[in-house]
Design an enzyme around this catalytic site. Structure first.
Site, PDB file in Angstrom:
ATOM      1  N   HIS A 181     107.544 110.469  60.980  1.00 60.06           N
ATOM      2  CA  HIS A 181     107.071 109.900  59.711  1.00 60.06           C
ATOM      3  C   HIS A 181     106.035 110.814  59.063  1.00 60.06           C
ATOM      4  CE1 HIS A 181     104.813 106.567  57.438  1.00 60.06           C
ATOM      5  NE2 HIS A 181     105.962 106.749  56.820  1.00 60.06           N
ATOM      6  N   ASP A 225     107.569 112.383  51.583  1.00 58.70           N
ATOM      7  CA  ASP A 225     107.527 111.750  50.261  1.00 58.70           C
ATOM      8  C   ASP A 225     107.446 112.828  49.181  1.00 58.70           C
ATOM      9  OD1 ASP A 225     106.961 108.954  51.415  1.00 58.70           O
ATOM     10  OD2 ASP A 225     105.361 110.190  52.269  1.00 58.70           O
ATOM     11  N   HIS A 262     102.131 111.713  49.471  1.00 54.02           N
ATOM     12  CA  HIS A 262     102.423 110.283  49.540  1.00 54.02           C
ATOM     13  C   HIS A 262     101.808 109.453  48.419  1.00 54.02           C
ATOM     14  CE1 HIS A 262     101.941 106.091  50.823  1.00 54.02           C
ATOM     15  NE2 HIS A 262     103.114 106.253  51.399  1.00 54.02           N
ATOM     16  N   GLU A 297     112.152 111.042  50.789  1.00 51.81           N
ATOM     17  CA  GLU A 297     111.851 109.807  50.068  1.00 51.81           C
ATOM     18  C   GLU A 297     111.373 110.141  48.668  1.00 51.81           C
ATOM     19  OE1 GLU A 297     108.938 107.038  51.723  1.00 51.81           O
ATOM     20  OE2 GLU A 297     108.881 106.000  49.782  1.00 51.81           O
TER      21      GLU A 297
HETATM   22  O1  G3P Z   1     110.393 106.104  54.414  1.00 47.29           O
HETATM   23  C1  G3P Z   1     109.744 105.243  55.294  1.00 47.29           C
HETATM   24  C2  G3P Z   1     108.301 105.013  54.900  1.00 47.29           C
HETATM   25  O2  G3P Z   1     107.700 106.265  54.704  1.00 47.29           O
HETATM   26  C3  G3P Z   1     108.159 104.175  53.662  1.00 47.29           C
HETATM   27  O3  G3P Z   1     106.824 103.847  53.345  1.00 47.29           O
HETATM   28  O4  G3P Z   1     104.656 104.171  52.265  1.00 47.29           O
HETATM   29  O5  G3P Z   1     105.152 105.374  54.378  1.00 47.29           O
HETATM   30  O6  G3P Z   1     106.266 106.045  52.260  1.00 47.29           O
HETATM   31  P1  G3P Z   1     105.682 104.902  53.050  1.00 47.29           P
HETATM   32 MG    MG Z   2     107.533 107.628  53.017  1.00 47.60          MG
END
Ligand code: G3P
Ligand code: MG
Length: 249
Positions: free
Chosen positions: A15, A44, A57, A117
């Site tokens: 992540h 992201d 992010h 993402e």
């Molecule tokens: O893509 C999974 C996760 O990253 C989604 O939430 O806020 O961590 O981008 P966030």
């Molecule tokens: Mg994410």
């Protein structure tokens, strides 16, 4: 149909790289994930004021850099002068916010599959999806494993469906929304990426029985990972993919 092995080469996705061990969404974080044996990383993507695709992010600079204000108001050049590592630990002082190109290069160098993402800043949804996908497409050849495109934004996924129809897509949700079947059909997604908000085996089974893959974010407890995978989840997002891989054996 796109097979599961194509969507997720392994059940543990790093992540924002390996954001428990290095500043999230930096090259250091992706290299850490690769060192720890991750086969896939999530990150992201959004735009600077001058329309450069970057990996970042938040909507604002404060939390993960020494800058202030909205990301969408800063140029790429100004952003490159900010420190995106010192907030995490002094050892990472001087880390930069990477461009999307740098992150894609890094992933290719380390043989990491990617989950890109789309994380548009407010009011720049379609534009973000267009620029990010065009930037990624320039770096992709037909032989490469395609990136898995995900977003909470249905409008962004619609752009991905239209501009990069052969790249797999996943709809991100906190909880399973009431209209998930309809949205999955409209956006032609292969997967749902669900938040681990009291996610039940019944919910996972429902989505799987509908023919969609399921990945769950963000899961850092190995017991919970085992539970979700046994319940039929195809993958989990973890901040320390190496530790989870080790715990799973
Ligand atoms: O893509 C999974 C996760 O990253 C989604 O939430 O806020 O961590 O981008 P966030
Ligand atoms: Mg994410």
């Amino acid at each position: 149909p796109i097979g599961l092995a194509t969507l997720y080469p392994s059940p543990v996705i790093g992540h924002r790289g390996a954001c428990a061990l290095a500043p999230e969404n930096t090259l250091a974080s992706f290299r850490q994930a690769a060192r720890d044996g991750a086969a896939m990383v999530e990150f992201d993507a959004k735009l600077t004021a001058d329309n450069r695709a970057i990996v970042f992010h938040d909507d604002d600079l404060e939390r993960t850099t020494d800058g202030t204000g909205p990301v969408q108001d800063i140029t790429f050049e100004a952003l490159s002068g900010l420190d995106a590592g010192g907030w995490f630990s002094p050892a990472f002082q001087g880390a930069q916010v990477p461009s999307l190109e740098e992150v894609l290069d890094c992933a290719q160098d380390h043989d990491l599959a990617i989950n890109l993402e789309l994380k548009p800043c407010p009011n720049r949804v379609e534009e973000t999806a267009r620029v990010v996908l065009a930037t990624a497409a320039l770096q992709w050849s037909a032989d490469d494993r395609p990136p898995l495109i995900s977003s909470f934004s249905r409008a962004a996924l619609a752009v991905a469906r239209d501009l990069a129809p052969s790249w797999p897509r996943a709809l991100l949700c906190d909880n399973l929304p009431d209209d998930w079947r309809e949205q999955a059909a409209i956006l032609r997604v292969q997967a749902l990426h669900l938040g681990d908000v009291e996610l039940s085996p019944a919910t996972i089974a429902q989505v799987k029985n509908h023919g969609l893959a399921v990945a769950v974010w963000t899961v850092n407890d190995p017991e919970r990972v085992r539970f979700l995978l046994a319940a039929g989840a195809d993958a989990v997002f973890s901040d320390d993919p190496g530790a989870i891989r080790k715990a799973l054996g």
